[in-house]
Write a protein that holds these residues in place. Structure first.
Motif, mmCIF file in Angstrom:
data_model
loop_
_atom_site.group_PDB
_atom_site.id
_atom_site.type_symbol
_atom_site.label_atom_id
_atom_site.label_comp_id
_atom_site.label_asym_id
_atom_site.label_seq_id
_atom_site.Cartn_x
_atom_site.Cartn_y
_atom_site.Cartn_z
ATOM 1 N N GLY A 1 -12.664 26.977 15.407
ATOM 2 C CA GLY A 1 -11.740 27.975 15.974
ATOM 3 C C GLY A 1 -12.537 28.930 16.655
ATOM 4 O O GLY A 1 -14.037 29.175 16.811
ATOM 5 N N GLY A 2 -11.815 30.059 17.271
ATOM 6 C CA GLY A 2 -12.428 31.071 18.184
ATOM 7 C C GLY A 2 -13.501 31.941 17.094
ATOM 8 O O GLY A 2 -14.700 32.165 17.481
ATOM 9 N N LYS B 1 -13.728 17.764 17.688
ATOM 10 C CA LYS B 1 -13.802 19.372 17.578
ATOM 11 C C LYS B 1 -15.486 19.686 17.235
ATOM 12 O O LYS B 1 -16.230 20.548 17.779
ATOM 13 N N ASP C 1 -9.376 38.872 20.125
ATOM 14 C CA ASP C 1 -9.417 38.087 21.376
ATOM 15 C C ASP C 1 -9.739 36.605 21.073
ATOM 16 O O ASP C 1 -10.704 35.918 21.121
ATOM 17 N N THR C 2 -8.417 35.804 20.414
ATOM 18 C CA THR C 2 -8.674 34.277 20.152
ATOM 19 C C THR C 2 -7.213 33.660 20.764
ATOM 20 O O THR C 2 -6.373 34.463 21.225
ATOM 21 N N ASP C 3 -7.403 32.479 20.715
ATOM 22 C CA ASP C 3 -6.233 31.545 20.960
ATOM 23 C C ASP C 3 -5.097 31.846 19.854
ATOM 24 O O ASP C 3 -4.082 31.920 20.343
ATOM 25 N N MET C 4 -5.566 32.022 18.716
ATOM 26 C CA MET C 4 -4.416 32.498 17.813
ATOM 27 C C MET C 4 -3.872 33.782 18.010
ATOM 28 O O MET C 4 -2.362 33.609 17.993
ATOM 29 N N ARG D 1 -3.252 34.770 21.153
ATOM 30 C CA ARG D 1 -2.153 34.384 22.390
ATOM 31 C C ARG D 1 -0.969 33.667 21.763
ATOM 32 O O ARG D 1 0.194 33.905 22.195
ATOM 33 N N ARG D 2 -1.172 32.907 20.578
ATOM 34 C CA ARG D 2 0.023 32.308 19.887
ATOM 35 C C ARG D 2 0.835 33.200 19.499
ATOM 36 O O ARG D 2 2.017 33.207 19.401
ATOM 37 N N LYS E 1 3.066 34.915 21.954
ATOM 38 C CA LYS E 1 3.752 34.209 22.215
ATOM 39 C C LYS E 1 5.072 34.017 21.300
ATOM 40 O O LYS E 1 6.373 34.188 21.731
ATOM 41 N N GLU F 1 -0.730 41.944 25.321
ATOM 42 C CA GLU F 1 -1.772 42.521 24.744
ATOM 43 C C GLU F 1 -1.588 44.080 24.665
ATOM 44 O O GLU F 1 -2.329 44.686 23.516
#
Length: 261
Positions: free
Chosen positions: A17-18, A43, A192-195, A197-198, A201, A214
Motif C-alpha cells: 500500500g501507499g 503486488k 496522501d494515499t489512495d486510502m 482518496r477512498r 469519496k 482535500e
C-alpha cells in the motif's frame, strides 16, 4: 544519526500500500533485512521490481491474509527461519471500511474492519513477540491513526478499530517493556494515499471535487496539507530503532498541529 537498524530483521505487513511502500523503502535504505507481506503475489512482484529486485537475502516477499491467524503465524515463522531472527514488527495492513453513521452501522462493516485493523495487528504482535523476548531486544511499531484518539462522523468502525489498536499496543508495552522490547504506534491524520482518496469519496460522494474534499480534511492542520508517506515512514524508523527505546506505549501524532489545543 545512526538508527542502528542495519541488518536488523523487520517484518512489515501490508507492504504494497501507499504507506507500506514508503516504510519498506525507508527500512531498506537503512540497511535492514525485510520480510514484507501483501495479499497478492503480483503486488509483491511489482514492489520488489520498484526496489530494484534486491534478492531474498535482503527482502523476502510473503503472500499473507492478516485476518487469518495461521497465515500470520506462518509468516513470522518463515521470517525467522529465513533470516535467523526478528527484531521489529510493523503491522501496517489496514482498511478504512464503509462510510456509515452509527444509526446505519452494520455488523458486517465493523467485522471486516476489525478483522484487518485489530485482529491482523494482534496476530502480528502475538507471534512476533516470543522471538524478541528470546533475544531480549526488539520493537513493535503499529500504524495507528488520528482515529486512535478522536471520533469521526461516518467512520465509527475505523476509529473504533484504531482505538483498539492503541489499547493493544499500550497493553503489550506493559507486558514486555521490562524484557528489552518497546511497543508504540504512529498516529497520522490524513495521509496522501489512495486510502485517503477512498475516505474522501466515501464521505462526500460527488458533492465535492477532490480538491474541495482535500481542503476539508487538510485545512484543520496548521500547514494546510496532508502528511506525506515519507514522513510516516521516518516516524516508523525512529520508533523501531534503539534510539527510541525509552518510549513505550505511546503514539506519535503526525497531524500538523490539529490537536494542540
Amino acid at each position: 544519526m545512526d538508527l542502528k537498524l542495519k541488518n536488523k530483521v523487520v517484518l512489515i505487513t501490508g507492504a504494497t500500500g501507499g504507506i507500506g511502500q514508503a516504510v519498506t523503502k525507508a527500512f531498506l535504505e537503512e540497511g535492514s533485512k525485510l520480510a514484507i507481506t501483501s495479499t497478492k503475489q503480483e503486488k509483491l512482484d511489482q514492489l520488489l521490481a520498484d526496489l530494484g529486485n534486491p534478492g531474498e537475502d535482503r527482502v523476502l516477499g510473503l503472500v499473507v491474509d492478516v485476518t487469518k491467524e495461521d497465515e500470520v503465524k506462518k509468516a513470522v515463522e518463515k521470517t525467522v527461519e529465513h533470516f535467523g531472527s526478528l527484531y521489529s514488527v510493523v503491522p501496517n495492513a489496514g482498511y478504512n471500511g464503509e462510510y456509515q453513521e452509527v444509526v446505519d452501522a452494520t455488523a458486517e462493516n465493523y467485522k471486516r474492519v476489525f478483522d484487518i485493523n485489530v485482529f491482523g495487528v494482534l496476530y502480528s504482535i502475538k507471534y512476533a513477540l516470543p522471538h524478541m523476548i528470546e533475544k531480549g531486544a526488539g520493537s513493535v511499531v503499529v500504524l495507528g491513526s488520528e482515529g486512535s484518539y478522536v471520533g469521526s462522523p461516518g467512520m465509527g468502525a475505523y476509529v473504533a478499530s484504531k482505538h483498539a489498536v492503541a489499547a493493544i499496543v499500550k497493553t503489550a508495552a506493559t507486558e514486555v517493556g521490562g524484557k528489552g522490547i518497546h511497543c508504540n504506534f504512529v498516529a497520522p491524520s490524513a495521509v496522501d494515499t489512495d486510502m485517503m482518496r477512498r475516505i474522501e469519496k466515501n464521505t462526500f460522494g460527488d458533492t465535492k471535487t477532490p480538491e474541495e474534499a482535500e481542503r476539508f480534511f487538510a485545512d484543520a492542520s496548521y500547514d494546510k496539507r496532508y502528511a506525506k508517506v515519507e514522513e510516516v515512514a521516518a516516524c516508523c524508523l525512529y520508533l523501531a530503532s534503539e534510539v527510541s527505546s525509552h518510549i513505550m506505549g505511546w503514539g506519535i501524532r503526525l497531524d500538523g498541529g490539529k490537536h494542540i489545543l
